[in-house]
Scaffold this active site. Structure first.
Site, PDB file in Angstrom:
ATOM      1  N   GLN A 112       0.837  -1.205   0.000  1.00 45.77           N
ATOM      2  CA  GLN A 112       0.000   0.000   0.000  1.00 45.77           C
ATOM      3  C   GLN A 112       0.873   1.257   0.000  1.00 45.77           C
ATOM      4  OE1 GLN A 112      -2.591   1.216   3.364  1.00 45.77           O
ATOM      5  NE2 GLN A 112      -4.264   1.186   1.894  1.00 45.77           N
ATOM      6  N   TYR A 142      -6.264  10.698   3.904  1.00 44.45           N
ATOM      7  CA  TYR A 142      -4.875  11.003   3.558  1.00 44.45           C
ATOM      8  C   TYR A 142      -4.827  11.815   2.255  1.00 44.45           C
ATOM      9  CZ  TYR A 142      -4.088   7.874   7.415  1.00 44.45           C
ATOM     10  OH  TYR A 142      -4.111   7.317   8.666  1.00 44.45           O
ATOM     11  N   ARG A 183      -7.444   2.164  -2.957  1.00 39.91           N
ATOM     12  CA  ARG A 183      -8.398   2.046  -1.840  1.00 39.91           C
ATOM     13  C   ARG A 183      -9.090   3.393  -1.651  1.00 39.91           C
ATOM     14  NH1 ARG A 183      -8.026   0.005   4.454  1.00 39.91           N
ATOM     15  NH2 ARG A 183      -9.488  -1.666   4.052  1.00 39.91           N
ATOM     16  N   GLY A 209      -9.477  -6.983   8.655  1.00 33.96           N
ATOM     17  CA  GLY A 209      -8.309  -6.400   9.295  1.00 33.96           C
ATOM     18  C   GLY A 209      -8.085  -7.017  10.656  1.00 33.96           C
ATOM     19  N   ARG A 210      -8.801  -6.489  11.660  1.00 33.27           N
ATOM     20  CA  ARG A 210      -8.561  -6.884  13.050  1.00 33.27           C
ATOM     21  C   ARG A 210      -8.562  -8.396  13.284  1.00 33.27           C
ATOM     22  NH1 ARG A 210     -12.590  -2.266  15.045  1.00 33.27           N
ATOM     23  NH2 ARG A 210     -13.212  -2.574  12.868  1.00 33.27           N
TER      24      ARG A 210
HETATM   25  C1  FMN Z   1      -4.226  -1.623  13.611  1.00 29.62           C
HETATM   26  C2  FMN Z   1      -4.864  -1.119  12.334  1.00 29.62           C
HETATM   27  C3  FMN Z   1      -4.089  -0.489  11.402  1.00 29.62           C
HETATM   28  C4  FMN Z   1      -4.649  -0.054  10.176  1.00 29.62           C
HETATM   29  N1  FMN Z   1      -3.836   0.483   9.221  1.00 29.62           N
HETATM   30  C5  FMN Z   1      -4.337   0.742   7.983  1.00 29.62           C
HETATM   31  C6  FMN Z   1      -3.466   1.109   6.922  1.00 29.62           C
HETATM   32  O1  FMN Z   1      -2.230   1.168   7.055  1.00 29.62           O
HETATM   33  N2  FMN Z   1      -4.036   1.381   5.710  1.00 29.62           N
HETATM   34  C7  FMN Z   1      -5.399   1.298   5.520  1.00 29.62           C
HETATM   35  O2  FMN Z   1      -5.871   1.550   4.403  1.00 29.62           O
HETATM   36  N3  FMN Z   1      -6.234   0.908   6.501  1.00 29.62           N
HETATM   37  C8  FMN Z   1      -5.742   0.612   7.708  1.00 29.62           C
HETATM   38  N4  FMN Z   1      -6.579   0.144   8.696  1.00 29.62           N
HETATM   39  C9  FMN Z   1      -7.995  -0.131   8.376  1.00 29.62           C
HETATM   40  C10 FMN Z   1      -8.178  -1.598   7.994  1.00 29.62           C
HETATM   41  O3  FMN Z   1      -7.555  -1.877   6.757  1.00 29.62           O
HETATM   42  C11 FMN Z   1      -9.669  -1.980   7.868  1.00 29.62           C
HETATM   43  O4  FMN Z   1     -10.281  -1.220   6.850  1.00 29.62           O
HETATM   44  C12 FMN Z   1     -10.412  -1.781   9.192  1.00 29.62           C
HETATM   45  O5  FMN Z   1      -9.693  -2.361  10.273  1.00 29.62           O
HETATM   46  C13 FMN Z   1     -11.810  -2.389   9.149  1.00 29.62           C
HETATM   47  O6  FMN Z   1     -11.763  -3.783   8.942  1.00 29.62           O
HETATM   48  P1  FMN Z   1     -11.993  -4.821  10.176  1.00 29.62           P
HETATM   49  O7  FMN Z   1     -13.319  -4.444  10.786  1.00 29.62           O
HETATM   50  O8  FMN Z   1     -12.040  -6.176   9.510  1.00 29.62           O
HETATM   51  O9  FMN Z   1     -10.869  -4.641  11.110  1.00 29.62           O
HETATM   52  C14 FMN Z   1      -6.046  -0.250   9.930  1.00 29.62           C
HETATM   53  C15 FMN Z   1      -6.820  -0.867  10.908  1.00 29.62           C
HETATM   54  C16 FMN Z   1      -6.249  -1.324  12.084  1.00 29.62           C
HETATM   55  C17 FMN Z   1      -7.105  -2.048  13.090  1.00 29.62           C
END
Ligand code: FMN
Length: 371
Positions: free
Chosen positions: A102, A188, A235, A324-325
């Site tokens: 990314q 961003y 994205r 993600g999480r």
């Molecule tokens: C610890 C953490 C770091 C994240 N860092 C990024 C990132 O670097 N780039 C991005 O586009 N989204 C980032 N996100 C968002 C996740 O990609 C994702 O969209 C978000 O966690 C929702 O998905 P989930 O409910 O399955 O966790 C981050 C989320 C978390 C929890």
């Protein structure tokens, strides 16, 4: 053959064949080696442990020192960083996985401490409502801190940032990534250009929808021109309202972006539906409109579970679902989701920064569970 809309159906994305539909979403974990924001062997182990994802999208990596906005995030502009990322891509590929990088420029979501005291940059000199995570050099303790109003970019500087995106995409391919995802979401820099709330420019980069889309289009064309549209993705976060990003024209702007991205034939469009500190609602009408405009793969992310993932695939609104999480504490998450196995909770205290603890020490489930 599995049902083509099921979580287990293979899918072609750009030059890759993905074995199923469960993607690992990009997650900043702030564990690069200092100084130099260098990816390292620990990062390689972490990503390789998660190689059973259909596709991994790496944590955001800044395309230049100016693109940085948080402590310890990795870069993709120096030769040493490229060598560090090679450890990651080799480990993931050896484990049978696929990984996109990314590409990130944070714009105004930064702090002068990352830039030798210089102000962060943005389309316009407008503050954002929010804070960024920064480690205090003296105490070594991380905290959320306020950031000053950024300064507006000159036109020549905008061209230089587009060039930084191009070079960073080339670096990512040199480092062995299967492709790149432009970070156009979450408030961003690319997102800051898209929205009337953060972009008050009077020149060809501000005002009309066409003008607000100009930076995104230039970045996509530069990156796709360098590494090929099939290895270029983006994205976007249409429903983001936090971080001073609540723009009344964002949905039509993103639909227009989708038509452009379709023309360019990029590998996929990744939609953020809900993010860490923001839980927007996505409407079915918008899903339909987006699908009409963009026929290459769509990834959706945001609080998905198995029933919602199946629903979105069956309706044809998305082709892949990113999580993600759940991947933080469950390196074998795809298997656990498919087989309805229990999920481990993650430790919030070790999400950002630190070393192995809370990063590479979450176990996979044994293959055959005791009866
Ligand atoms: C610890 C953490 C770091 C994240 N860092 C990024 C990132 O670097 N780039 C991005 O586009 N989204 C980032 N996100 C968002 C996740 O990609 C994702 O969209 C978000 O966690 C929702 O998905 P989930 O409910 O399955 O966790 C981050 C989320 C978390 C929890």
């Amino acid at each position: 053959m599995p049902n083509p809309a099921s979580l287990l159906a293979p899918l072609t994305v750009g030059t890759l064949t993905l074995p199923h539909r469960i993607v690992m979403a990009p997650m900043t974990r702030a564990r690069s080696t200092q100084p130099g924001d260098l990816p390292n062997a620990l990062n390689a182990t972490y990503y390789a442990q998660r190689a059973s994802a259909a596709l991994i999208v790496s944590e955001a990596a800044q395309i230049s020192p100016q693109g940085k906005g948080y402590s310890f995030t990795p870069g993709i502009y120096s030769e040493e960083q490229v060598r560090g990322w090679q450890l990651v891509t080799n480990a993931v590929h050896q484990a049978g996985g696929r990984i996109f990088l990314q590409l990130w420029h944070v714009g105004r979501m930064s702090h002068p401490d990352f830039h030798d005291g210089a102000l962060p940059v943005a389309p316009s000199a407008l503050p954002f409502e929010g804070q960024i995570w920064k480690v205090d050099d003296a105490t070594g303790i991380g905290a959320m801190v306020d950031s000053p109003t950024p300064r507006a970019l000159e036109r020549a500087e905008i061209a230089a940032i587009v060039e930084d995106f191009r070079k960073a995409a080339r670096n990512a391919i040199t480092a062995g990534f299967d492709g790149v995802e432009i970070h156009g979401a979450n408030g961003y820099l690319v997102d800051q250009f898209l929205r009337t709330t953060s972009n008050h420019r009077q020149d060809e980069y501000g005002g009309s929808r066409e003008n607000r889309l100009r930076f995104l289009k230039e970045v996509v064309d530069a990156v796709a021109g360098e590494v090929g549209a099939q290895r270029t993705a983006i994205r976007l976060a249409p429903f983001l309202t936090a971080r001073g990003m609540d723009c009344p024209d964002i949905l039509p702007t993103i639909l227009e972006a989708a038509s452009f991205l379709q023309e360019r034939g990029i590998a996929y469009l990744h939609l953020v539906e809900a993010d860490w500190d923001d839980a927007p609602e996505i409407t079915e009408a918008f899903r339909q409109q987006l699908r009409e405009r963009f026929s290459n793969p769509i990834i959706v992310a945001g609080n998905y579970d198995k029933p919602r993932a199946q629903w979105v695939l069956e309706h044809g609104y998305a082709d892949l679902v990113a999580f993600g999480r759940p991947f933080v504490a469950n390196p074998d998450f795809p298997r656990r989701l498919v087989e309805d196995l229990p999920l481990a909770p993650f430790d919030g205290a070790t999400l950002f920064g630190g070393a192995a603890k809370g990063y590479i020490d979450y176990p996979t489930l044994p293959l055959a569970r005791a009866a």
